[in-house]
Design a protein around this motif. Structure first.
Motif, PDB file in Angstrom:
ATOM      1  N   PHE A  12       0.825  -1.204   0.000  1.00 33.94           N
ATOM      2  CA  PHE A  12       0.000   0.000   0.000  1.00 33.94           C
ATOM      3  C   PHE A  12       0.863   1.260   0.000  1.00 33.94           C
ATOM      4  O   PHE A  12       0.614   2.196  -0.755  1.00 33.94           O
ATOM      5  N   SER A  13       1.896   1.279   0.846  1.00 36.41           N
ATOM      6  CA  SER A  13       2.712   2.486   0.946  1.00 36.41           C
ATOM      7  C   SER A  13       3.514   2.744  -0.323  1.00 36.41           C
ATOM      8  O   SER A  13       3.715   3.894  -0.717  1.00 36.41           O
ATOM      9  N   ILE A  14       3.966   1.698  -0.984  1.00 33.19           N
ATOM     10  CA  ILE A  14       4.733   1.886  -2.220  1.00 33.19           C
ATOM     11  C   ILE A  14       3.810   2.223  -3.389  1.00 33.19           C
ATOM     12  O   ILE A  14       4.103   3.101  -4.195  1.00 33.19           O
ATOM     13  N   ALA A  15       2.662   1.540  -3.477  1.00 31.69           N
ATOM     14  CA  ALA A  15       1.773   1.722  -4.627  1.00 31.69           C
ATOM     15  C   ALA A  15       0.905   2.965  -4.532  1.00 31.69           C
ATOM     16  O   ALA A  15       0.561   3.556  -5.556  1.00 31.69           O
ATOM     17  N   ILE A  16       0.529   3.382  -3.346  1.00 33.55           N
ATOM     18  CA  ILE A  16      -0.393   4.508  -3.198  1.00 33.55           C
ATOM     19  C   ILE A  16       0.309   5.751  -2.650  1.00 33.55           C
ATOM     20  O   ILE A  16       0.191   6.836  -3.210  1.00 33.55           O
ATOM     21  N   VAL A  17       1.024   5.598  -1.573  1.00 26.96           N
ATOM     22  CA  VAL A  17       1.628   6.756  -0.909  1.00 26.96           C
ATOM     23  C   VAL A  17       2.725   7.383  -1.768  1.00 26.96           C
ATOM     24  O   VAL A  17       2.796   8.609  -1.877  1.00 26.96           O
TER      25      VAL A  17
END
Length: 129
Positions: free
Chosen positions: A73-78
């Motif tokens: 989530f943090s790599i793909a969205i943030v």
């Protein structure tokens, strides 16, 4: 003498460019914005990857809401969201600096287009009839 007047008197072709020691107040302010944005970008881009390497148990646990691992989530969205927000932030900060030092950006006028003549080529490469 104000910052605006001082900046207008500087001949930038004679000023030595040094990223570690800017020569003018405008360059110092702009460089501060660039370095701040760079540091934020480094943390938002490489932070999740580094945390996954340092604390894999924490970063690979499932998120309770979406069910994805936290590192995904943090790599793909943030990461991409942070890059977009940094772009907007930089543009606004640069506009503030330009306004502070009295720098005006030229406004582009729309180009005049010629009217289509009878001899103009058609879109398929032939001549219109």
């Amino acid at each position: 003498m104000s910052d605006v007047e001082r900046e207008r008197q500087i001949d930038y072709l004679d000023v030595e460019i040094n990223l570690l020691k800017p020569a003018t107040p405008f360059m110092r302010d702009h460089l501060r914005v660039v370095w701040t944005g760079f540091i934020i970008w480094v943390f938002t881009t490489f932070g999740p990857i580094t945390l996954t390497r340092i604390a894999p148990d924490l970063m690979t646990t499932q998120m309770p809401v979406l069910g994805f691992p936290i590192h995904y989530f943090s790599i793909a969205i943030v990461g991409p969201t942070a890059a977009l927000l940094l772009s907007v932030w930089y543009a606004r900060k640069r506009d503030q600096i330009d306004e502070k030092y009295g720098i005006e950006q030229p406004v582009a006028e729309p180009e005049q287009t010629d009217t289509v003549t009878e001899d103009a080529a058609a879109t398929d490469g032939g001549v219109t009839e």
